[in-house]
Each structure stands twice: as structure tokens, then as C-alpha cells.
Write an enzyme that holds these catalytic residues in place. Structure first.
Site, short mmCIF file in Angstrom:
data_model
loop_
_atom_site.label_atom_id
_atom_site.label_comp_id
_atom_site.label_asym_id
_atom_site.label_seq_id
_atom_site.Cartn_x
_atom_site.Cartn_y
_atom_site.Cartn_z
N HIS A 134 0.83 -1.21 0.00
CA HIS A 134 0.00 0.00 0.00
C HIS A 134 0.87 1.27 0.00
O HIS A 134 1.94 1.29 0.63
CB HIS A 134 -0.89 0.00 1.25
CG HIS A 134 -1.89 1.11 1.28
ND1 HIS A 134 -1.72 2.22 2.07
CD2 HIS A 134 -3.05 1.29 0.61
CE1 HIS A 134 -2.75 3.04 1.90
NE2 HIS A 134 -3.58 2.49 1.03
N SER B 23 -9.67 -14.60 0.02
CA SER B 23 -9.82 -13.19 -0.35
C SER B 23 -11.19 -12.92 -0.94
O SER B 23 -11.71 -13.72 -1.73
CB SER B 23 -8.74 -12.81 -1.37
OG SER B 23 -8.99 -11.53 -1.87
C1 LIG Z 1 -3.08 -3.13 2.62
C2 LIG Z 1 -3.52 -1.77 3.06
N1 LIG Z 1 -2.79 -1.10 3.97
C3 LIG Z 1 -3.13 0.11 4.42
C4 LIG Z 1 -4.27 0.72 3.96
C5 LIG Z 1 -4.61 2.07 4.48
O1 LIG Z 1 -5.64 1.94 5.38
P1 LIG Z 1 -6.51 3.22 5.79
O2 LIG Z 1 -7.24 3.63 4.56
O3 LIG Z 1 -7.40 2.68 6.87
O4 LIG Z 1 -5.57 4.25 6.28
C6 LIG Z 1 -5.07 0.08 3.01
C7 LIG Z 1 -6.28 0.72 2.49
O5 LIG Z 1 -6.93 0.30 1.59
C8 LIG Z 1 -4.69 -1.20 2.56
O6 LIG Z 1 -5.40 -1.86 1.65
#
Ligand SMILES: Cc1ncc(COP(=O)(O)O)c(C=O)c1O
Length: 388
Positions: A125, A327
Site C-alpha cells: 500500500h 480473499s
Molecule cells: C493493505 C492496506 N494497507 C493500508 C491501507 C490504508 O488503510 P486506511 O485507509 O485505513 O488508512 C489500506 C487501504 O486500503 C490497505 O489496503
């Protein structure tokens, strides 16, 4: 002044916005935000400014009493049990979302390993790259396998050449493809290379609330039993909440490294922000206490079955669609912008996905599949998207 505050205004734009949200939330198929929830029992708490600044675990109450620290601590206890955190050595708090949880994990890691390097796959991400920049921590990208999982050979190569302590971010469900990096395999690589000085942070934003409820987690084990140091999970994704929120869990002995006492609030503080949302812990508490394990397991199983249904429906129309193990993220070829915008689909390159959370019913899946199939029969030039 109070009369001004309490006067009833009638803003038609608010009515319009409400109706728009009612429609949009039923056509939200691409982002991992459960839109099905009912927190009407908690509406009365909107009458207070609830501020959880400080440490929810502190023994002595902070000066500011309009907080939900007690409920926040119970939420953390529930997650600690779910993730098998060491009984007398865990700490955490309710964050603003997965990103803040990732920031916290890497912040703690950097304090423990100031010379460390953050290592993550290219399917990670975007919050992780942002956090590395923010914390000025060097980082290394590792290539991914086609399914989105980290390439373990590439990871081994990178680790073999690395002198700095690795701070490894394991994806427990990548954003686009829903792939899980196997923590046990990563640990094996570290052991083979005799690397002892390392930190593992799990970005379990979405799947952190899925995998503990499925029958076959096995190779996807990611919790403290697998030897991880911190876990971040979003609250609004699988559970569903009106505002973004999340949870971060770390080993308390590690979090203590960033603890300090703040006289102004009369509390110790090892969180990131000052004022913290006191409503989101209450909402998470309410949902976790009322839904219970059986109910969550049932909901998750229904969502996973719907993902299989979506793939079957796409395949019946000769459209390739696939998903990773455990998933509910279903991938298919990127359709036109018209379809993407209508169903709020997430896209990356030539791929799009839908996520079978509760609002994505069989009816919604059928509609998307039919629209994509109908469009795929048209000559390319006539589709609602310019070629990229
Ligand atoms: C794997 C992953 N990590 C982190 C995030 C970020 O999360 P947030 O939107 O709650 O900050 C996301 C959001 O889609 C995600 O898919």
C-alpha cells in the site's frame, strides 16, 4: 449565543447529500469499506466532544474525563486475544485507520533499529512509501509474484546483501490483489541467513479481520504466534464504521521506548496524535461486543462465497476473473471509465477489482458482470474509455 447554536436550520443541500449517499453506498463495489452497520444506539454520544488524548492503558485517569479509554482498552484486549499477543507484553490504541497503524509500527521499529532499512514488496500500500519518507527511513522494494505476494527469492537475495537491520513489512492482504505475504516463510529466510536483528510489521488493514475467522489460515498465519512485532488493522474495512478508524498492536516493551509523561493532560503518551477520536473506540467496542465471533465468522463466509459466485458469473460470460486464497477481492480486466465510476471500482493498470463486502449483493454482482460482458462485446473504440 446558545440560541444561535440551537436554532434549527433547514439546509436542502444536506437532504440532497443524504439521498446521494444512500444511493452511492449501494453502488460501492470497489473499496474495502463495509457499508452495512447500525450504530443508532450510539447516536446520543454525538452530543459530547469525546477526546481520548493520551494512553488508554494508563493506570491513572487523565484530567480530561470525557473519554472512552476504558472501552478503547477493551477493544485492544479483544484484538490482542484475536492476534495472540503476548499476555503481559502488549499495548495498542485505536487509530485513525490502517495508515496510522503502519506509521506507528514503523516508528517503533525505527526507534529500535535507527540504522534499519524498511523492506517491502512492490504491491504494498502507498502508505508505506509515504511513511518512509516522513520518518526518513531508507527503504528497499522487492518485486512481487504475479498474484501480488512478495517474491521470496528476491527477498532472500536482498537480505543476503543487506548489512542494515531489516524492518520487513508483510502484507496481510495487498490492496489491489488481496495477496498475503507468508510471515512463516519470511522468518525461515531470516533464520537461514542467520539474521537475528530484525523487525516484522504486518499491514493487516483489511485481512486482519478476515484471516482469524477462516478455517484454513495455516500458511497465512500472521499474528504474534508467528513472531511478528506489530500489526495494523483498519476498523472501517471489514467491521464497518461511519468514520475511518483502526487498531495498532505492538509489544509493550517496544512501545515503552517512545513513552513520555505529558503534564498538560496528566497522562503518559505513546500515541501519535494529540487529540484522538473517542467515538471510534466506542463504535468498535459496540460492534465487537454485539457481533461476537460466530456472527463475524458467518458474515465473512458469506462474503467469501460471494467472491466465488462473482468469479463463476464472470467466467460464465467468458471473462477471466480470479482471486487469492481467503480473499473477497475479485480481479478482472479493467472495464471502461463509465463502469469504473458507476460502481466505484478500484483499478490499477489493466486490472480492476470488486470486493464482495455485504453491500455487494448477488444483484450488484450480476449487474456489474452483465455490464462488463455487454461492454466487452462492443468494438474497443466504442467503449466509454480512451485507450491508455
Ligand atoms: C493493505 C492496506 N494497507 C493500508 C491501507 C490504508 O488503510 P486506511 O485507509 O485505513 O488508512 C489500506 C487501504 O486500503 C490497505 O489496503
Amino acid at each position: 449565543m446558545p440560541t444561535m447554536i440551537h436554532r434549527r436550520f433547514n439546509f436542502p443541500e444536506l437532504d440532497r447529500l443524504y439521498l446521494q449517499f444512500q444511493k452511492d453506498s449501494k453502488e460501492m463495489a470497489g473499496y474495502p469499506d463495509n457499508q452495512f452497520f447500525n450504530y443508532s444506539k450510539l447516536f446520543r454520544f454525538l452530543n459530547f466532544h469525546i477526546n481520548n488524548c493520551g494512553d488508554p492503558f494508563q493506570a491513572k485517569a487523565s484530567y480530561y474525563r470525557i473519554n472512552t479509554h476504558k472501552f478503547e482498552k477493551e477493544v485492544i484486549d479483544i484484538f490482542a486475544q484475536l492476534f495472540h499477543a503476548p499476555k503481559n507484553n502488549y499495548w495498542g490504541y485505536v487509530t485513525n485507520g490502517g495508515t496510522e497503524g503502519n506509521l506507528y509500527g514503523i516508528y517503533v521499529a525505527r526507534e529500535l533499529h535507527p540504522e534499519g532499512v524498511v523492506i517491502y514488496s512492490q504491491d504494498t500500500h502507498y502508505s508505506i512509501a509515504k511513511i518512509c519518507r516522513l520518518l526518513r527511513v531508507p527503504s528497499l522494494h522487492i518485486k512481487s509474484q504475479p498474484n501480488g505476494e512478495i517474491d521470496y527469492n528476491a527477498l532472500q537475495d536482498a537480505l543476503a546483501h543487506e548489512k542494515r537491520p531489516p524492518i520487513i513489512v508483510a502484507n496481510i492482504g495487498t490492496t489491489m490483489k488481496g495477496a498475503v505475504d507468508e510471515v512463516l516463510k519470511i522468518k525461515e529466510i531470516l533464520a537461514d541467513l542467520k539474521i537475528q536483528n530484525y523487525y516484522i510489521h504486518c499491514d493487516a488493514a483489511f485481512f486482519g479481520m478476515i484471516l482469524p475467522f477462516v478455517h484454513e489460515m495455516e500458511s497465512q498465519l500472521f499474528d504474534f504466534r508467528a513472531g511478528v512485532d506489530s500489526i495494523a488493522v483498519s476498523g472501517h474495512k471489514l467491521i464497518g464504521t461511519p468514520m475511518p478508524c483502526g487498531v495498532v498492536l505492538v509489544k509493550n516493551s517496544n512501545a515503552e521506548k517512545i513513552n513520555s509523561f505529558i503534564e498538560y493532560i496528566g497522562s503518559s503518551d505513546k500515541t501519535i496524535t494529540g487529540s484522538r477520536n473517542g467515538l471510534s473506540p466506542l463504535i468498535l467496542w459496540y460492534e465487537l461486543k454485539s457481533a461476537k465471533r460466530e456472527k463475524l465468522t458467518e458474515i465473512i463466509n458469506i462474503c467469501l462465497k460471494r467472491a466465488s459466485y462473482a468469479i463463476q458469473k464472470f467466467n460464465e460470460k467468458n471473462i477471466k476473473a480470479w482471486r487469492n486464497k481467503n480473499s473477497m477481492i475479485v480481479l478482472f480486466t479493467r472495464p471502461s471509465d463509465t463502469i469504473i465510476r458507476k460502481w466505484q471500482l478500484a483499478v490499477e493498470g489493466d486490472l480492476a477489482h470488486l470486493i464482495t463486502l455485504p453491500q455487494v449483493t448477488h444483484r450488484v454482482i450480476d449487474a456489474i458482470v452483465n455490464e462488463v460482458a455487454h461492454e466487452s462485446k462492443k468494438p474497443k473504440a466504442k467503449r466509454g474509455r480512451k485507450s491508455r
